[in-house]
Design a protein around this motif. Structure first.
Motif, PDB file in Angstrom:
ATOM      1  N   LEU A   2       3.669  19.163   2.832  1.00 52.83           N
ATOM      2  CA  LEU A   2       2.207  18.756   2.658  1.00 52.83           C
ATOM      3  C   LEU A   2       2.213  17.383   2.465  1.00 52.83           C
ATOM      4  O   LEU A   2       1.377  16.686   2.781  1.00 52.83           O
ATOM      5  N   TYR A   3       3.283  16.648   1.690  1.00 50.65           N
ATOM      6  CA  TYR A   3       3.280  15.348   1.453  1.00 50.65           C
ATOM      7  C   TYR A   3       3.261  14.679   2.755  1.00 50.65           C
ATOM      8  O   TYR A   3       2.676  13.570   3.073  1.00 50.65           O
ATOM      9  N   MET A   4       4.150  14.931   3.581  1.00 55.53           N
ATOM     10  CA  MET A   4       4.479  14.431   4.777  1.00 55.53           C
ATOM     11  C   MET A   4       3.403  14.278   5.766  1.00 55.53           C
ATOM     12  O   MET A   4       2.928  13.503   6.629  1.00 55.53           O
ATOM     13  N   VAL A   5       2.288  15.425   5.696  1.00 51.09           N
ATOM     14  CA  VAL A   5       1.077  15.450   6.484  1.00 51.09           C
ATOM     15  C   VAL A   5       0.260  14.379   6.002  1.00 51.09           C
ATOM     16  O   VAL A   5      -0.479  13.578   6.686  1.00 51.09           O
ATOM     17  N   TYR A   6       0.118  14.497   4.488  1.00 51.93           N
ATOM     18  CA  TYR A   6      -0.659  13.578   3.797  1.00 51.93           C
ATOM     19  C   TYR A   6      -0.216  12.095   3.981  1.00 51.93           C
ATOM     20  O   TYR A   6      -1.172  11.256   4.609  1.00 51.93           O
ATOM     21  N   PHE A  40       0.894  -1.258   0.090  1.00 51.02           N
ATOM     22  CA  PHE A  40      -0.163  -0.025   0.087  1.00 51.02           C
ATOM     23  C   PHE A  40       0.869   1.205   0.061  1.00 51.02           C
ATOM     24  O   PHE A  40       1.659   1.561   1.034  1.00 51.02           O
ATOM     25  N   THR A  41       1.057   1.776  -1.031  1.00 50.22           N
ATOM     26  CA  THR A  41       2.030   2.880  -1.197  1.00 50.22           C
ATOM     27  C   THR A  41       1.608   4.309  -1.272  1.00 50.22           C
ATOM     28  O   THR A  41       0.579   4.655  -1.829  1.00 50.22           O
ATOM     29  N   VAL A  42       2.166   5.046  -0.496  1.00 49.84           N
ATOM     30  CA  VAL A  42       1.648   6.369  -0.261  1.00 49.84           C
ATOM     31  C   VAL A  42       2.908   7.228  -1.092  1.00 49.84           C
ATOM     32  O   VAL A  42       3.793   7.340  -0.435  1.00 49.84           O
ATOM     33  N   LYS A  91      -2.855   9.432   5.781  1.00 47.92           N
ATOM     34  CA  LYS A  91      -3.359   8.273   4.825  1.00 47.92           C
ATOM     35  C   LYS A  91      -2.657   7.040   5.543  1.00 47.92           C
ATOM     36  O   LYS A  91      -3.374   5.942   5.466  1.00 47.92           O
ATOM     37  N   GLY A  92      -1.527   7.088   5.872  1.00 47.82           N
ATOM     38  CA  GLY A  92      -0.721   5.860   6.586  1.00 47.82           C
ATOM     39  C   GLY A  92      -1.628   5.436   7.762  1.00 47.82           C
ATOM     40  O   GLY A  92      -1.666   4.157   7.938  1.00 47.82           O
ATOM     41  N   ALA A  93      -2.013   6.326   8.622  1.00 50.74           N
ATOM     42  CA  ALA A  93      -2.700   5.799   9.663  1.00 50.74           C
ATOM     43  C   ALA A  93      -3.957   5.097   9.264  1.00 50.74           C
ATOM     44  O   ALA A  93      -4.241   4.007   9.916  1.00 50.74           O
ATOM     45  N   TRP A  94      -4.655   5.645   8.450  1.00 48.03           N
ATOM     46  CA  TRP A  94      -5.915   5.143   7.564  1.00 48.03           C
ATOM     47  C   TRP A  94      -5.872   3.858   7.007  1.00 48.03           C
ATOM     48  O   TRP A  94      -6.492   2.863   7.392  1.00 48.03           O
ATOM     49  N   TYR A 113      -1.466   5.418  -3.373  1.00 55.25           N
ATOM     50  CA  TYR A 113      -2.320   6.619  -2.911  1.00 55.25           C
ATOM     51  C   TYR A 113      -1.451   7.661  -3.177  1.00 55.25           C
ATOM     52  O   TYR A 113      -0.237   7.950  -2.663  1.00 55.25           O
ATOM     53  N   ARG A 114      -1.820   8.827  -3.972  1.00 55.95           N
ATOM     54  CA  ARG A 114      -1.228  10.084  -4.415  1.00 55.95           C
ATOM     55  C   ARG A 114      -1.502  11.267  -3.462  1.00 55.95           C
ATOM     56  O   ARG A 114      -2.742  11.620  -3.790  1.00 55.95           O
ATOM     57  N   CYS A 115      -0.679  12.022  -3.111  1.00 55.92           N
ATOM     58  CA  CYS A 115      -0.704  13.185  -2.471  1.00 55.92           C
ATOM     59  C   CYS A 115      -0.628  14.201  -3.627  1.00 55.92           C
ATOM     60  O   CYS A 115       0.213  14.401  -4.328  1.00 55.92           O
TER      61      CYS A 115
END
Length: 378
Positions: A61-65, A35-37, A69-72, A52-54
């Motif tokens: 902003l990517y780090m926040v995303y 599952f790639t962010v 998203k990682g937690a989800w 999953y793309r920021c």
């Protein structure tokens, strides 16, 4: 194994780091579920399922995303292991690992450990060294990480592989020379993103001008362009190189290819005589390994590089190429002329370099080491 992959560096971005990350991902997809962010332009030719793309290619902003998203994903997809594709995303990986009690593996390369900004070095010591396991591309980077507090027994050195196409390149040098119009001219080649630390402008101004006096027909090919979307490199090095070429009247001896596709890259490796990367010692920057040395070697092209970062691990001095000290342009000049003129030594280096590259840097063997480490973390 169900793996959360945090990857700021991912194709279509190009470079050695991106190449390693994508090979790891693509070669283990048949064994594990990823599952790639990543960021919004991360397109690949295969299915984009579970990517999953920021939509913001701005790093904070990517780090926040990635954190959200990682937690989800961890909660929704029953993630078992978190894999940070480089040191820059380790802080998010370690935070998620601590909150959700998951094992964290971080891959490090070089600059992602030593980048000198104070807040970044704080992050390395606060988060990266808390990873459960770290994969380092070379011993140099491993040592730098240990200096910053990483447990030595938690770091595995796994050197990268090269794509199968380079291992099986069988282009004929003579026909390629005719195709590109180089014929019997001695050919030097550099392949890299044009970061300042690569030292190409300095090599041209200090060494190539001297080499041309001894070998007037020599031609130096440069494949690569200024880095784009880089967090650390924003200089217009291409313009600087062209300025040095013009100043020294070397237009006949230097040819720029810019960014090239894979077929052209393999052709350039195969038609060239010597691969060079005259990396200079640059505070706060480093050549982690130098995968292009191995790609060139696999095509029968010996290498000349400098004794800095992980380069001494990529080149076996006197066997697959020659190593000189950074800034020793007289030594670099001598090494180039020596290999151009001494055909016996050149052939020995060429044969050994190709044999070593094909025996030690095959991804099919190297990927097994990644797989073993992931299974241990599960």
């Amino acid at each position: 194994m169900r793996i959360l992959l945090l990857a700021w560096n991912f194709p279509p971005k190009t470079g050695g780091l991106e190449n390693v990350v994508y090979n790891f991902y693509s070669r283990l997809r048949n064994k594990h579920t990823f599952f790639t962010v990543t960021i919004h332009n991360a397109k690949i030719s295969e299915s984009t399922e579970h990517i999953y793309r920021c939509w913001f290619s701005i790093f904070p902003l990517y780090m926040v995303y990635a954190l959200i998203k990682g937690a989800w994903l961890i909660k929704k997809e029953n993630i078992e292991v978190i894999f940070s594709a480089s040191g820059v995303t380790a802080s998010v990986a370690v935070i998620l690992g601590k909150v959700f009690k998951k094992k964290v593996i971080t891959h490090v390369f070089g600059l992602d450990v030593i980048y000198p900004a104070k807040i970044y070095q704080w992050s390395v010591r606060k988060f990266l060294v808390k990873s459960d396991a770290v994969i380092s591309i070379c011993n140099f980077t491993k040592d730098e990480l240990i200096k910053r507090g990483m447990r030595p027994d938690a770091v595995s050195v796994i050197r990268p592989g090269i794509d199968e196409a380079f291992l099986k390149s069988e282009f004929l040098k003579t026909s390629l020379r005719e195709k590109y119009g180089f014929f019997n001219r001695p050919v030097l080649l550099s392949v890299c993103r044009l970061a300042k630390r690569k030292g190409l402008a300095e090599f041209i101004g200090n060494s190539l001008v001297q080499i041309v006096k001894e070998v007037p027909d020599i031609i130096y090919l440069i494949a690569g362009d200024n880095p784009k979307d880089s967090l650390a490199h924003r200089e217009d090095v291409a313009a600087r190189i062209k300025e040095v070429v013009d100043k020294n009247g070397l237009e006949r001896n230097v040819k720029f290819f810019g960014k090239v596709d894979e077929l052209t890259l393999r052709e350039l490796y195969c038609l060239s005589d010597i691969f060079i990367l005259p990396v200079i010692a640059t505070p706060g920057d480093v050549e982690g390994f130098g995968l292009t040395f191995i790609e060139a070697n696999a095509c029968g092209c010996p290498a000349i590089g400098t004794r800095t970062g992980g380069i001494p691990e990529a080149i076996e001095d006197g066997k697959s190429g020659i190593i000189v000290n950074p800034g020793d342009y007289a030594g670099f000049t001598k090494a180039v002329i020596r290999l151009v003129c001494d055909h016996s030594e050149y052939e020995q280096l060429s044969l050994y370099a190709q044999k070593r590259a094909r025996a030690q840097f095959d991804w099919d063997n190297i990927i097994l080491k990644y797989d073993d480490l992931i299974k241990k973390m599960g």
